[in-house]
Design an enzyme around this catalytic site. Structure first.
Site, PDB file in Angstrom:
ATOM      1  N   ASP A   1       1.097  -1.152  -0.238  1.00  0.00           N
ATOM      2  CA  ASP A   1      -0.260   0.084  -0.168  1.00  0.00           C
ATOM      3  C   ASP A   1       0.951   1.167   0.213  1.00  0.00           C
ATOM      4  O   ASP A   1       0.926   1.941   0.837  1.00  0.00           O
ATOM      5  CB  ASP A   1      -0.839  -0.009   0.935  1.00  0.00           C
TER       6      ASP A   1
ATOM      7  N   GLU B   1     -11.266  -1.129  -2.718  1.00  0.00           N
ATOM      8  CA  GLU B   1     -10.348  -0.195  -1.571  1.00  0.00           C
ATOM      9  C   GLU B   1      -9.710   0.481  -2.433  1.00  0.00           C
ATOM     10  O   GLU B   1      -9.518   0.708  -3.820  1.00  0.00           O
ATOM     11  CB  GLU B   1     -10.727  -1.560  -1.172  1.00  0.00           C
TER      12      GLU B   1
END
Length: 318
Positions: free
Chosen positions: A30, A196
Protein backbone atom coordinates in the site's frame (compact mmCIF):
# COMPACT_ATOMS: atom_id res chain seq x y z
CA UNK A 1 -4.84 -19.52 -37.85
CA UNK A 2 -2.73 -21.06 -35.11
CA UNK A 3 -0.01 -18.44 -35.65
CA UNK A 4 -2.56 -15.64 -35.50
CA UNK A 5 -4.05 -16.93 -32.25
CA UNK A 6 -0.57 -17.32 -30.76
CA UNK A 7 0.37 -13.76 -31.71
CA UNK A 8 -2.91 -12.49 -30.28
CA UNK A 9 -2.28 -14.28 -26.98
CA UNK A 10 1.23 -12.83 -26.79
CA UNK A 11 -0.11 -9.33 -27.51
CA UNK A 12 -2.74 -9.63 -24.80
CA UNK A 13 -0.21 -10.97 -22.31
CA UNK A 14 1.93 -7.89 -22.95
CA UNK A 15 -0.88 -5.33 -23.02
CA UNK A 16 0.78 -3.46 -20.14
CA UNK A 17 4.35 -2.27 -19.85
CA UNK A 18 6.56 -3.88 -17.23
CA UNK A 19 7.11 -1.77 -14.09
CA UNK A 20 9.76 0.93 -14.19
CA UNK A 21 13.16 0.23 -12.66
CA UNK A 22 13.50 -0.19 -8.90
CA UNK A 23 16.81 -0.57 -7.04
CA UNK A 24 17.70 -0.83 -3.38
CA UNK A 25 14.92 -1.83 -0.98
CA UNK A 26 11.93 -2.48 -3.26
CA UNK A 27 9.49 -4.10 -0.83
CA UNK A 28 6.28 -2.10 -0.43
CA UNK A 29 2.68 -2.62 0.69
CA UNK A 30 0.00 0.00 0.00
CA UNK A 31 2.74 2.51 -0.90
CA UNK A 32 2.36 6.27 -0.78
CA UNK A 33 5.09 8.40 -2.38
CA UNK A 34 5.76 12.10 -1.91
CA UNK A 35 8.67 14.38 -2.81
CA UNK A 36 10.04 16.60 -0.06
CA UNK A 37 9.54 20.26 -0.88
CA UNK A 38 12.97 21.39 0.34
CA UNK A 39 15.20 19.13 -1.77
CA UNK A 40 13.08 16.83 -3.96
CA UNK A 41 13.98 13.66 -2.04
CA UNK A 42 11.42 10.89 -2.54
CA UNK A 43 9.83 9.35 0.56
CA UNK A 44 7.83 6.12 0.36
CA UNK A 45 5.43 5.11 3.15
CA UNK A 46 4.03 1.56 3.49
CA UNK A 47 1.57 -0.45 5.57
CA UNK A 48 2.92 -2.18 8.70
CA UNK A 49 4.05 -1.55 12.29
CA UNK A 50 4.08 2.23 12.79
CA UNK A 51 4.24 2.80 8.99
CA UNK A 52 7.46 1.94 7.18
CA UNK A 53 9.47 4.81 5.65
CA UNK A 54 12.00 4.57 2.82
CA UNK A 55 13.72 7.31 0.82
CA UNK A 56 15.46 7.68 -2.53
CA UNK A 57 16.85 10.28 -4.91
CA UNK A 58 14.52 9.03 -7.67
CA UNK A 59 11.31 7.04 -7.90
CA UNK A 60 13.51 4.33 -9.44
CA UNK A 61 15.77 4.29 -6.36
CA UNK A 62 18.05 3.32 -4.89
CA UNK A 63 15.56 3.06 -2.02
CA UNK A 64 16.86 2.95 1.56
CA UNK A 65 14.79 1.75 4.53
CA UNK A 66 14.79 4.39 7.29
CA UNK A 67 12.57 2.81 9.96
CA UNK A 68 8.99 3.57 11.01
CA UNK A 69 7.11 6.82 11.49
CA UNK A 70 5.43 5.93 14.81
CA UNK A 71 7.75 3.57 16.69
CA UNK A 72 5.19 2.98 19.44
CA UNK A 73 2.23 2.78 17.11
CA UNK A 74 -0.76 5.03 17.64
CA UNK A 75 -2.93 5.72 20.68
CA UNK A 76 -6.19 5.29 18.73
CA UNK A 77 -8.60 3.04 20.68
CA UNK A 78 -9.87 1.03 17.68
CA UNK A 79 -8.31 -1.85 15.75
CA UNK A 80 -4.65 -2.88 16.02
CA UNK A 81 -2.88 0.42 16.66
CA UNK A 82 0.56 -1.24 16.61
CA UNK A 83 0.11 -2.33 12.98
CA UNK A 84 -1.09 0.66 10.97
CA UNK A 85 -2.28 0.51 7.36
CA UNK A 86 -2.49 2.42 4.10
CA UNK A 87 -0.61 5.68 4.73
CA UNK A 88 -1.46 8.81 2.75
CA UNK A 89 0.76 11.89 3.08
CA UNK A 90 0.05 15.45 1.95
CA UNK A 91 1.68 18.85 2.49
CA UNK A 92 0.00 22.02 3.80
CA UNK A 93 1.77 25.26 4.80
CA UNK A 94 5.10 23.78 5.88
CA UNK A 95 3.73 20.60 7.47
CA UNK A 96 3.31 17.05 6.18
CA UNK A 97 0.24 15.16 7.39
CA UNK A 98 0.11 11.37 7.28
CA UNK A 99 -3.25 9.61 7.49
CA UNK A 100 -3.32 5.94 8.48
CA UNK A 101 -5.91 3.29 9.29
CA UNK A 102 -6.19 1.09 12.37
CA UNK A 103 -8.25 -2.09 11.97
CA UNK A 104 -7.97 -5.87 11.67
CA UNK A 105 -8.55 -7.98 8.55
CA UNK A 106 -12.22 -8.43 7.71
CA UNK A 107 -13.46 -6.13 10.47
CA UNK A 108 -15.49 -2.92 10.28
CA UNK A 109 -14.19 -1.86 13.69
CA UNK A 110 -11.83 0.64 12.12
CA UNK A 111 -10.68 4.23 12.47
CA UNK A 112 -8.51 6.74 10.64
CA UNK A 113 -5.82 8.69 12.45
CA UNK A 114 -3.26 11.32 11.50
CA UNK A 115 0.32 12.23 12.38
CA UNK A 116 2.37 15.25 11.33
CA UNK A 117 5.99 16.15 10.56
CA UNK A 118 7.90 19.06 9.06
CA UNK A 119 10.64 16.89 7.51
CA UNK A 120 9.15 13.41 6.70
CA UNK A 121 12.10 11.80 8.51
CA UNK A 122 11.93 8.96 11.03
CA UNK A 123 11.78 10.41 14.55
CA UNK A 124 10.04 13.60 13.43
CA UNK A 125 6.41 12.42 13.53
CA UNK A 126 3.84 13.54 16.12
CA UNK A 127 0.71 11.42 16.41
CA UNK A 128 -2.62 13.25 16.75
CA UNK A 129 -4.84 10.17 16.93
CA UNK A 130 -8.35 9.91 15.46
CA UNK A 131 -9.73 12.47 13.02
CA UNK A 132 -13.40 11.57 13.55
CA UNK A 133 -13.83 9.00 10.76
CA UNK A 134 -14.65 5.67 12.42
CA UNK A 135 -16.71 2.65 11.44
CA UNK A 136 -18.43 -0.31 13.06
CA UNK A 137 -20.88 -3.04 12.10
CA UNK A 138 -23.63 -0.41 12.09
CA UNK A 139 -22.06 1.74 9.36
CA UNK A 140 -22.30 1.01 5.61
CA UNK A 141 -18.57 1.62 5.14
CA UNK A 142 -15.22 0.54 6.54
CA UNK A 143 -13.00 3.40 7.72
CA UNK A 144 -9.67 2.40 6.19
CA UNK A 145 -7.52 3.44 3.20
CA UNK A 146 -7.64 7.25 3.62
CA UNK A 147 -6.76 9.67 0.81
CA UNK A 148 -6.70 13.48 1.00
CA UNK A 149 -7.53 15.97 -1.76
CA UNK A 150 -8.44 19.65 -1.94
CA UNK A 151 -11.29 20.50 -4.32
CA UNK A 152 -11.46 24.23 -4.83
CA UNK A 153 -10.59 25.49 -1.37
CA UNK A 154 -12.30 22.64 0.49
CA UNK A 155 -10.39 19.59 1.78
CA UNK A 156 -11.93 16.13 1.45
CA UNK A 157 -10.96 12.64 2.53
CA UNK A 158 -11.75 9.51 0.52
CA UNK A 159 -11.83 6.19 2.38
CA UNK A 160 -13.47 2.76 2.38
CA UNK A 161 -13.04 -0.91 1.71
CA UNK A 162 -15.54 -3.64 0.73
CA UNK A 163 -19.05 -3.35 2.28
CA UNK A 164 -20.73 -0.40 0.49
CA UNK A 165 -17.48 0.71 -1.09
CA UNK A 166 -15.64 4.01 -1.18
CA UNK A 167 -16.85 7.16 0.58
CA UNK A 168 -15.86 10.81 0.86
CA UNK A 169 -16.16 13.19 3.80
CA UNK A 170 -15.44 16.89 4.03
CA UNK A 171 -12.61 17.88 6.36
CA UNK A 172 -12.45 20.93 8.62
CA UNK A 173 -8.66 20.97 8.42
CA UNK A 174 -5.86 18.38 8.16
CA UNK A 175 -6.54 17.08 11.67
CA UNK A 176 -10.32 16.97 11.90
CA UNK A 177 -13.29 15.71 9.93
CA UNK A 178 -16.19 18.09 9.48
CA UNK A 179 -18.54 15.52 10.97
CA UNK A 180 -20.76 15.64 7.89
CA UNK A 181 -22.38 12.47 6.56
CA UNK A 182 -20.00 10.67 4.17
CA UNK A 183 -20.98 10.47 0.49
CA UNK A 184 -20.73 7.20 -1.44
CA UNK A 185 -18.44 7.55 -4.50
CA UNK A 186 -18.00 3.95 -5.68
CA UNK A 187 -19.63 0.57 -5.08
CA UNK A 188 -19.12 -2.89 -6.56
CA UNK A 189 -22.42 -4.79 -6.43
CA UNK A 190 -20.92 -8.18 -7.23
CA UNK A 191 -19.56 -10.84 -4.90
CA UNK A 192 -18.07 -9.50 -1.69
CA UNK A 193 -17.92 -5.92 -3.00
CA UNK A 194 -14.13 -6.02 -3.26
CA UNK A 195 -13.03 -2.44 -3.92
CA UNK A 196 -10.79 -0.26 -1.76
CA UNK A 197 -7.70 2.00 -1.71
CA UNK A 198 -9.09 5.18 -3.28
CA UNK A 199 -6.67 7.76 -4.68
CA UNK A 200 -8.03 10.89 -6.38
CA UNK A 201 -6.20 13.42 -8.55
CA UNK A 202 -7.18 16.28 -10.86
CA UNK A 203 -6.24 16.77 -14.51
CA UNK A 204 -7.73 18.82 -17.34
CA UNK A 205 -10.94 19.77 -15.57
CA UNK A 206 -11.72 16.24 -14.34
CA UNK A 207 -11.19 14.52 -11.03
CA UNK A 208 -9.99 10.95 -11.49
CA UNK A 209 -10.87 8.42 -8.79
CA UNK A 210 -8.55 5.43 -8.91
CA UNK A 211 -9.11 2.42 -6.69
CA UNK A 212 -8.12 -1.22 -6.34
CA UNK A 213 -10.62 -3.91 -7.28
CA UNK A 214 -10.40 -7.61 -6.40
CA UNK A 215 -8.68 -9.82 -3.84
CA UNK A 216 -5.70 -8.07 -2.26
CA UNK A 217 -3.68 -10.94 -0.74
CA UNK A 218 -3.75 -14.56 0.51
CA UNK A 219 -2.84 -15.62 -3.01
CA UNK A 220 -1.35 -18.92 -1.84
CA UNK A 221 -3.72 -19.99 0.95
CA UNK A 222 -6.87 -18.77 -0.83
CA UNK A 223 -6.03 -18.28 -4.52
CA UNK A 224 -8.58 -16.18 -6.44
CA UNK A 225 -10.08 -17.16 -9.77
CA UNK A 226 -8.07 -15.81 -12.68
CA UNK A 227 -8.80 -12.09 -13.03
CA UNK A 228 -10.23 -11.75 -9.52
CA UNK A 229 -6.94 -10.63 -8.00
CA UNK A 230 -6.11 -6.95 -7.38
CA UNK A 231 -6.17 -4.56 -10.34
CA UNK A 232 -6.23 -0.77 -10.66
CA UNK A 233 -9.35 0.90 -12.08
CA UNK A 234 -10.52 4.48 -12.61
CA UNK A 235 -13.65 6.62 -12.89
CA UNK A 236 -13.87 10.39 -13.39
CA UNK A 237 -16.08 13.33 -12.45
CA UNK A 238 -16.24 17.06 -13.18
CA UNK A 239 -16.94 17.93 -9.53
CA UNK A 240 -14.83 15.43 -7.58
CA UNK A 241 -17.64 15.02 -5.05
CA UNK A 242 -19.93 12.62 -6.94
CA UNK A 243 -21.25 11.47 -10.31
CA UNK A 244 -18.15 9.43 -11.15
CA UNK A 245 -18.41 7.31 -14.31
CA UNK A 246 -16.06 5.00 -16.18
CA UNK A 247 -14.98 5.22 -19.83
CA UNK A 248 -18.19 3.50 -20.92
CA UNK A 249 -20.36 5.90 -18.94
CA UNK A 250 -21.22 3.35 -16.23
CA UNK A 251 -21.70 4.95 -12.82
CA UNK A 252 -18.93 4.22 -10.33
CA UNK A 253 -21.67 3.63 -7.73
CA UNK A 254 -23.08 0.90 -9.99
CA UNK A 255 -20.00 -1.31 -10.40
CA UNK A 256 -18.32 1.04 -12.91
CA UNK A 257 -14.55 1.21 -13.33
CA UNK A 258 -12.17 1.17 -16.30
CA UNK A 259 -9.06 -0.97 -15.83
CA UNK A 260 -5.76 0.95 -15.84
CA UNK A 261 -3.45 -1.90 -14.85
CA UNK A 262 -3.96 -5.63 -14.23
CA UNK A 263 -1.85 -8.78 -13.89
CA UNK A 264 0.48 -9.46 -16.80
CA UNK A 265 3.68 -11.40 -17.41
CA UNK A 266 5.40 -11.72 -13.98
CA UNK A 267 3.27 -8.95 -12.40
CA UNK A 268 0.40 -10.30 -10.27
CA UNK A 269 -2.26 -8.30 -8.43
CA UNK A 270 -1.09 -4.68 -8.83
CA UNK A 271 -2.90 -2.30 -6.46
CA UNK A 272 -2.75 -0.11 -3.38
CA UNK A 273 -1.92 2.63 -5.87
CA UNK A 274 -1.25 6.34 -5.99
CA UNK A 275 -0.46 8.88 -8.69
CA UNK A 276 2.52 11.25 -8.64
CA UNK A 277 3.63 14.07 -10.93
CA UNK A 278 7.28 13.01 -11.07
CA UNK A 279 9.82 15.71 -11.93
CA UNK A 280 11.65 13.33 -14.31
CA UNK A 281 9.01 10.96 -15.69
CA UNK A 282 5.88 13.10 -15.58
CA UNK A 283 2.63 11.62 -14.29
CA UNK A 284 3.18 8.09 -12.97
CA UNK A 285 1.00 5.50 -11.26
CA UNK A 286 2.78 3.61 -8.47
CA UNK A 287 1.61 0.50 -6.60
CA UNK A 288 2.62 -2.77 -4.98
CA UNK A 289 2.47 -6.09 -6.79
CA UNK A 290 3.38 -9.73 -6.32
CA UNK A 291 6.27 -10.78 -8.56
CA UNK A 292 5.70 -14.36 -9.75
CA UNK A 293 9.47 -14.81 -9.96
CA UNK A 294 9.91 -13.89 -6.28
CA UNK A 295 6.77 -15.00 -4.43
CA UNK A 296 3.09 -14.25 -3.84
CA UNK A 297 3.07 -13.46 -0.10
CA UNK A 298 2.85 -9.97 1.41
CA UNK A 299 6.49 -10.28 2.47
CA UNK A 300 7.39 -10.65 -1.22
CA UNK A 301 5.45 -7.63 -2.52
CA UNK A 302 7.42 -5.25 -4.74
CA UNK A 303 7.19 -1.54 -5.49
CA UNK A 304 6.11 -0.83 -9.06
CA UNK A 305 5.49 2.26 -11.13
CA UNK A 306 4.61 3.13 -14.72
CA UNK A 307 4.37 6.32 -16.71
CA UNK A 308 0.84 7.34 -17.69
CA UNK A 309 -0.24 8.52 -21.11
CA UNK A 310 -3.70 9.74 -22.10
CA UNK A 311 -6.23 8.51 -24.64
CA UNK A 312 -9.44 10.50 -25.11
CA UNK A 313 -9.12 11.94 -21.62
CA UNK A 314 -8.41 8.65 -19.85
CA UNK A 315 -5.16 7.47 -18.22
CA UNK A 316 -3.34 4.57 -19.90
CA UNK A 317 -0.21 2.77 -18.71
CA UNK A 318 2.49 3.71 -21.22
Amino acid sequence: MFSFVLLLCVALANAYSDPGACSGSCWAHDPNVIQRKSDGTFFRFSTGLGIHISSASSIAGPWTDLGVALADGSDVPVGNASNLWAPDVHYVDGTYYMYYASSTLGSQDSTIGVASSTTLEVGSWTDHGEIGVTSSSSTPYNAIDPNWITIGSTPYLQFGSYWDGIYQVEMTDSLTSSGSTPTNLAYNASGNHAIEAAFMFERGGYYYLTFSSGQAQNYISNPPAQGDEYRIVVCRSRTGTGDFVDQDGVACTNSGGTTVLASHDYVFGPGGQGVLNDTTYGLVVYYHYANKNIGLTVDDYQFGWNQLTWTNGWPVVA
